[in-house]
Scaffold this active site. Structure first.
Site, PDB file in Angstrom:
ATOM      1  N   ASP A  31     -60.162  43.935  45.623  1.00 39.71           N
ATOM      2  CA  ASP A  31     -58.931  44.086  44.849  1.00 39.71           C
ATOM      3  C   ASP A  31     -57.752  43.955  45.813  1.00 39.71           C
ATOM      4  O   ASP A  31     -57.867  44.316  46.993  1.00 39.71           O
ATOM      5  CB  ASP A  31     -58.878  45.453  44.114  1.00 39.71           C
ATOM      6  CG  ASP A  31     -57.992  45.386  42.862  1.00 39.71           C
ATOM      7  OD1 ASP A  31     -58.519  45.494  41.749  1.00 39.71           O
ATOM      8  OD2 ASP A  31     -56.762  45.190  43.027  1.00 39.71           O
ATOM      9  N   PHE A  81     -63.009  40.003  37.289  1.00 37.56           N
ATOM     10  CA  PHE A  81     -61.921  40.574  36.476  1.00 37.56           C
ATOM     11  C   PHE A  81     -60.569  40.163  37.026  1.00 37.56           C
ATOM     12  O   PHE A  81     -59.553  40.322  36.368  1.00 37.56           O
ATOM     13  CB  PHE A  81     -61.982  42.116  36.524  1.00 37.56           C
ATOM     14  CG  PHE A  81     -63.166  42.711  35.837  1.00 37.56           C
ATOM     15  CD1 PHE A  81     -64.220  43.245  36.567  1.00 37.56           C
ATOM     16  CD2 PHE A  81     -63.242  42.741  34.456  1.00 37.56           C
ATOM     17  CE1 PHE A  81     -65.322  43.804  35.935  1.00 37.56           C
ATOM     18  CE2 PHE A  81     -64.335  43.294  33.816  1.00 37.56           C
ATOM     19  CZ  PHE A  81     -65.381  43.829  34.552  1.00 37.56           C
ATOM     20  N   SER A 125     -61.393  36.206  26.730  1.00 38.11           N
ATOM     21  CA  SER A 125     -60.593  36.927  25.731  1.00 38.11           C
ATOM     22  C   SER A 125     -60.702  36.266  24.373  1.00 38.11           C
ATOM     23  O   SER A 125     -60.860  35.044  24.283  1.00 38.11           O
ATOM     24  CB  SER A 125     -59.120  36.927  26.186  1.00 38.11           C
ATOM     25  OG  SER A 125     -58.279  37.314  25.124  1.00 38.11           O
ATOM     26  N   TYR A 150     -51.415  32.784  29.519  1.00 38.25           N
ATOM     27  CA  TYR A 150     -52.502  33.734  29.839  1.00 38.25           C
ATOM     28  C   TYR A 150     -53.775  33.311  29.086  1.00 38.25           C
ATOM     29  O   TYR A 150     -54.822  33.121  29.688  1.00 38.25           O
ATOM     30  CB  TYR A 150     -52.094  35.157  29.444  1.00 38.25           C
ATOM     31  CG  TYR A 150     -53.280  36.062  29.213  1.00 38.25           C
ATOM     32  CD1 TYR A 150     -53.737  36.320  27.920  1.00 38.25           C
ATOM     33  CD2 TYR A 150     -53.969  36.608  30.286  1.00 38.25           C
ATOM     34  CE1 TYR A 150     -54.843  37.110  27.713  1.00 38.25           C
ATOM     35  CE2 TYR A 150     -55.085  37.408  30.075  1.00 38.25           C
ATOM     36  CZ  TYR A 150     -55.519  37.647  28.784  1.00 38.25           C
ATOM     37  OH  TYR A 150     -56.633  38.431  28.576  1.00 38.25           O
ATOM     38  N   LYS A 154     -57.668  31.457  30.277  1.00 36.99           N
ATOM     39  CA  LYS A 154     -59.037  31.865  29.885  1.00 36.99           C
ATOM     40  C   LYS A 154     -59.794  30.654  29.331  1.00 36.99           C
ATOM     41  O   LYS A 154     -60.958  30.423  29.620  1.00 36.99           O
ATOM     42  CB  LYS A 154     -58.974  32.974  28.827  1.00 36.99           C
ATOM     43  CG  LYS A 154     -58.317  34.269  29.304  1.00 36.99           C
ATOM     44  CD  LYS A 154     -59.096  34.909  30.437  1.00 36.99           C
ATOM     45  CE  LYS A 154     -58.530  36.262  30.824  1.00 36.99           C
ATOM     46  NZ  LYS A 154     -59.235  36.856  31.974  1.00 36.99           N
ATOM     47  N   PHE A 219     -44.219  45.642  15.178  1.00 31.59           N
ATOM     48  CA  PHE A 219     -43.773  44.244  15.063  1.00 31.59           C
ATOM     49  C   PHE A 219     -44.196  43.649  13.713  1.00 31.59           C
ATOM     50  O   PHE A 219     -45.130  42.882  13.606  1.00 31.59           O
ATOM     51  CB  PHE A 219     -44.358  43.414  16.203  1.00 31.59           C
ATOM     52  CG  PHE A 219     -43.952  43.870  17.575  1.00 31.59           C
ATOM     53  CD1 PHE A 219     -44.862  43.830  18.627  1.00 31.59           C
ATOM     54  CD2 PHE A 219     -42.673  44.331  17.835  1.00 31.59           C
ATOM     55  CE1 PHE A 219     -44.491  44.245  19.912  1.00 31.59           C
ATOM     56  CE2 PHE A 219     -42.298  44.753  19.103  1.00 31.59           C
ATOM     57  CZ  PHE A 219     -43.213  44.710  20.147  1.00 31.59           C
ATOM     58  N   ARG A 232     -56.322  44.379  14.374  1.00 30.16           N
ATOM     59  CA  ARG A 232     -57.057  43.943  15.570  1.00 30.16           C
ATOM     60  C   ARG A 232     -58.372  44.711  15.688  1.00 30.16           C
ATOM     61  O   ARG A 232     -58.549  45.754  15.056  1.00 30.16           O
ATOM     62  CB  ARG A 232     -56.221  44.237  16.838  1.00 30.16           C
ATOM     63  CG  ARG A 232     -54.915  43.465  16.930  1.00 30.16           C
ATOM     64  CD  ARG A 232     -55.131  42.002  17.169  1.00 30.16           C
ATOM     65  NE  ARG A 232     -53.876  41.279  17.374  1.00 30.16           N
ATOM     66  CZ  ARG A 232     -53.125  40.786  16.390  1.00 30.16           C
ATOM     67  NH1 ARG A 232     -53.498  40.967  15.123  1.00 30.16           N
ATOM     68  NH2 ARG A 232     -52.014  40.126  16.662  1.00 30.16           N
ATOM     69  N   ARG A 294     -43.503  39.809  16.240  1.00 31.64           N
ATOM     70  CA  ARG A 294     -43.420  39.336  17.632  1.00 31.64           C
ATOM     71  C   ARG A 294     -43.893  37.885  17.697  1.00 31.64           C
ATOM     72  O   ARG A 294     -44.940  37.537  17.135  1.00 31.64           O
ATOM     73  CB  ARG A 294     -44.307  40.213  18.534  1.00 31.64           C
ATOM     74  CG  ARG A 294     -44.355  39.828  19.989  1.00 31.64           C
ATOM     75  CD  ARG A 294     -45.121  40.856  20.816  1.00 31.64           C
ATOM     76  NE  ARG A 294     -46.543  40.919  20.407  1.00 31.64           N
ATOM     77  CZ  ARG A 294     -47.429  41.728  21.014  1.00 31.64           C
ATOM     78  NH1 ARG A 294     -47.074  42.520  22.002  1.00 31.64           N
ATOM     79  NH2 ARG A 294     -48.695  41.751  20.605  1.00 31.64           N
ATOM     80  N   GLY A 296     -45.699  34.651  18.402  1.00 27.02           N
ATOM     81  CA  GLY A 296     -47.063  34.382  18.912  1.00 27.02           C
ATOM     82  C   GLY A 296     -48.128  35.286  18.312  1.00 27.02           C
ATOM     83  O   GLY A 296     -49.322  35.012  18.447  1.00 27.02           O
TER      84      GLY A 296
HETATM   85  C1  WQD Z   1     -51.843  44.708  19.026  1.00 27.37           C
HETATM   86  C2  WQD Z   1     -51.106  44.858  17.704  1.00 27.37           C
HETATM   87  C3  WQD Z   1     -48.961  43.803  17.689  1.00 27.37           C
HETATM   88  C4  WQD Z   1     -47.191  46.471  20.694  1.00 27.37           C
HETATM   89  C5  WQD Z   1     -53.206  40.963  23.643  1.00 27.37           C
HETATM   90  C6  WQD Z   1     -53.785  39.728  24.280  1.00 27.37           C
HETATM   91  C7  WQD Z   1     -55.273  39.917  24.469  1.00 27.37           C
HETATM   92  C8  WQD Z   1     -55.493  41.152  25.298  1.00 27.37           C
HETATM   93  C9  WQD Z   1     -54.952  42.357  24.541  1.00 27.37           C
HETATM   94  C10 WQD Z   1     -55.435  41.290  27.702  1.00 27.37           C
HETATM   95  C11 WQD Z   1     -50.406  43.572  17.261  1.00 27.37           C
HETATM   96  C12 WQD Z   1     -48.816  45.314  17.546  1.00 27.37           C
HETATM   97  C13 WQD Z   1     -48.078  45.867  19.823  1.00 27.37           C
HETATM   98  C14 WQD Z   1     -46.045  47.135  20.188  1.00 27.37           C
HETATM   99  C15 WQD Z   1     -46.741  46.561  17.951  1.00 27.37           C
HETATM  100  N1  WQD Z   1     -54.853  41.022  26.542  1.00 27.37           N
HETATM  101  N2  WQD Z   1     -47.848  45.911  18.487  1.00 27.37           N
HETATM  102  N3  WQD Z   1     -45.863  47.153  18.829  1.00 27.37           N
HETATM  103  O1  WQD Z   1     -51.463  41.004  21.148  1.00 27.37           O
HETATM  104  O2  WQD Z   1     -53.608  41.739  19.958  1.00 27.37           O
HETATM  105  O3  WQD Z   1     -53.714  41.096  22.342  1.00 27.37           O
HETATM  106  O4  WQD Z   1     -53.536  42.123  24.379  1.00 27.37           O
HETATM  107  O5  WQD Z   1     -56.577  41.514  27.945  1.00 27.37           O
HETATM  108  O6  WQD Z   1     -55.796  38.806  25.151  1.00 27.37           O
HETATM  109  O7  WQD Z   1     -53.610  38.621  23.422  1.00 27.37           O
HETATM  110  O8  WQD Z   1     -52.568  43.217  21.697  1.00 27.37           O
HETATM  111  O9  WQD Z   1     -51.756  45.527  21.926  1.00 27.37           O
HETATM  112  O10 WQD Z   1     -50.108  43.628  22.264  1.00 27.37           O
HETATM  113  O11 WQD Z   1     -50.932  44.134  19.967  1.00 27.37           O
HETATM  114  O12 WQD Z   1     -46.543  46.594  16.730  1.00 27.37           O
HETATM  115  O13 WQD Z   1     -45.189  47.710  20.929  1.00 27.37           O
HETATM  116  O14 WQD Z   1     -50.090  45.837  17.860  1.00 27.37           O
HETATM  117  O15 WQD Z   1     -48.051  43.109  16.840  1.00 27.37           O
HETATM  118  O16 WQD Z   1     -50.480  43.495  15.858  1.00 27.37           O
HETATM  119  P1  WQD Z   1     -52.765  41.715  21.169  1.00 27.37           P
HETATM  120  P2  WQD Z   1     -51.286  44.162  21.530  1.00 27.37           P
END
Ligand code: WQD
Length: 336
Positions: A31, A81, A125, A150, A154, A219, A232, A294, A296
């Site tokens: 690391d 990792f 991912s 990102y 992957k 979001f 999710r 948000r 994307g």
């Molecule tokens: C989850 C949900 C947001 C923050 C990403 C990467 C994935 C992995 C995990 C690394 C969504 C909502 C989030 C906030 C919110 N990355 N949210 N307010 O985007 O599913 O995945 O992170 O290993 O590869 O794509 O995870 O935790 O950002 O969002 O409402 O302040 O929570 O819109 O629906 P995501 P997330």
């Protein structure tokens, strides 16, 4: 079995090293502490009562990496990792992400080849499924259409691994597609500590609950989901770590192959499910406001986790309550 773990002091890496040691494997960890802290090493030893070798190096530095392979001729396999993983940051700094994640993986794979180490577990991912696939995601689905650098790193590394296997099927490769890892080890000694303001949901929630951040911005609540907020597949990081042990054990048993597995629970939870469960389990309030979607984000995705169950004998065992409780426990023990 002797396993080289790159990025082993990170969030998922450290939890995996704990499980590897708990399964009596020998661990050599690399690391550079670009997104982790030296204290993690001590805490892994406290949790497991076991020691392991450690090298503070940049895994993409060929010279330093060769030294690790030269000094550890008994390495049987590698779990990778190492890599940057903030979606938003990757949009701002694509070159950094392609150099660190893709070139780094290539240097690692090329060095493995030179030292005839051909068992490789890759931390991929669910992002590689893009936005077109039906849910739940199945490993045989087409990948592509990633919406940020990102996720694209992957996708690229998965393709590199497929090309390597095609050129030389003496390789033994497991591609593990993570969904949304949250939670922490029950000891509260290791956990997730993103630098700066967290991008991800749970690290943000716990900082609101302990007063470090004012309120959660949700979001969007106009998605076509059960309550309008994003859905999710959240998986406890310890379950995820155990999936890696199963994967490296499978590679140790098999002579060669390329295997792809979803590591998810198969259950989708909405943002409001997470907030409500967290409040119920921890008795902490999480004030929030609904804001714009948000860029994307997609409405909903979760895993079909049957393949890992059938081929690795692995299923996620911890509940959403466990994930919320352990996430909060880490904060109470470390950040308050
Ligand atoms: C989850 C949900 C947001 C923050 C990403 C990467 C994935 C992995 C995990 C690394 C969504 C909502 C989030 C906030 C919110 N990355 N949210 N307010 O985007 O599913 O995945 O992170 O290993 O590869 O794509 O995870 O935790 O950002 O969002 O409402 O302040 O929570 O819109 O629906 P995501 P997330």
């Amino acid at each position: 079995m002797s396993v080289l773990v790159t990025g082993g002091a990170g969030y998922i890496g450290s939890h995996t090293v704990v499980e590897l040691l708990n399964n009596n494997m020998e661990v050599i960890m690399i690391d550079d502490f670009s997104n982790s802290k030296p204290q993690v090493l001590e805490n892994i030893k406290k949790i497991t009562g076991k020691d392991f070798k450690f090298y503070e190096i940049d895994y993409s530095n060929r010279k330093e990496l060769e030294k690790v392979f030269k000094e550890n001729p008994d390495i049987d396999g590698v779990i990778n990792f190492a890599g940057f993983k903030a979606v938003g940051e990757s949009v701002q700094k694509p070159i950094d992400y392609y150099i660190n994640n893709v070139s780094g993986a290539l240097v690692l794979l090329d060095t493995m080849k030179k030292y005839n180490v051909k068992k490789f577990v890759f931390s991929s991912s669910a992002t590689v499924y893009g936005e077109e696939n039906e849910i739940p995601y199945v490993e045989t689905m087409k990948t592509g259409g990633t919406t940020n650098p990102y996720g694209t790193t992957k996708l690229f590394i998965e393709q590199i691994l497929k090309d390597i296997y095609k050129s030389d099927n003496s390789w033994d490769i497991a591609i593990l597609r993570y969904f949304n890892p949250i939670g922490s080890h029950e000891s509260g000694l290791i956990g997730e500590e993103p630098q700066g303001i967290p991008n991800n949901l749970m690290p943000y929630i716990v900082r609101v609950a302990c007063g470090k951040l004012k309120e959660l911005s949700i979001f969007g609540n106009d998605y076509p989901t059960k309550d309008g907020t994003g859905v999710r597949d959240y998986i406890h990081v310890v379950d995820l770590a155990k999936g890696h042990v199963k994967a490296i054990e499978k590679l140790n048993k098999e002579r060669s192959g390329l295997y792809i597995y979803n590591l998810g629970t198969g259950i989708g939870y909405s943002v409001l499910d997470i907030v409500n469960t967290f409040e119920k389990v921890t008795n902490q309030k999480v004030p929030y406001k609904i804001v714009e979607r948000r860029e994307g984000d997609i409405a909903e995705f979760y895993a079909n986790a049957e393949k890992a169950k059938n081929e690795l004998g692995w299923i996620a065992e911890k509940s959403l309550e466990d994930m919320c409780r352990d996430s909060w426990n880490y904060i109470v023990k470390n950040l308050t």
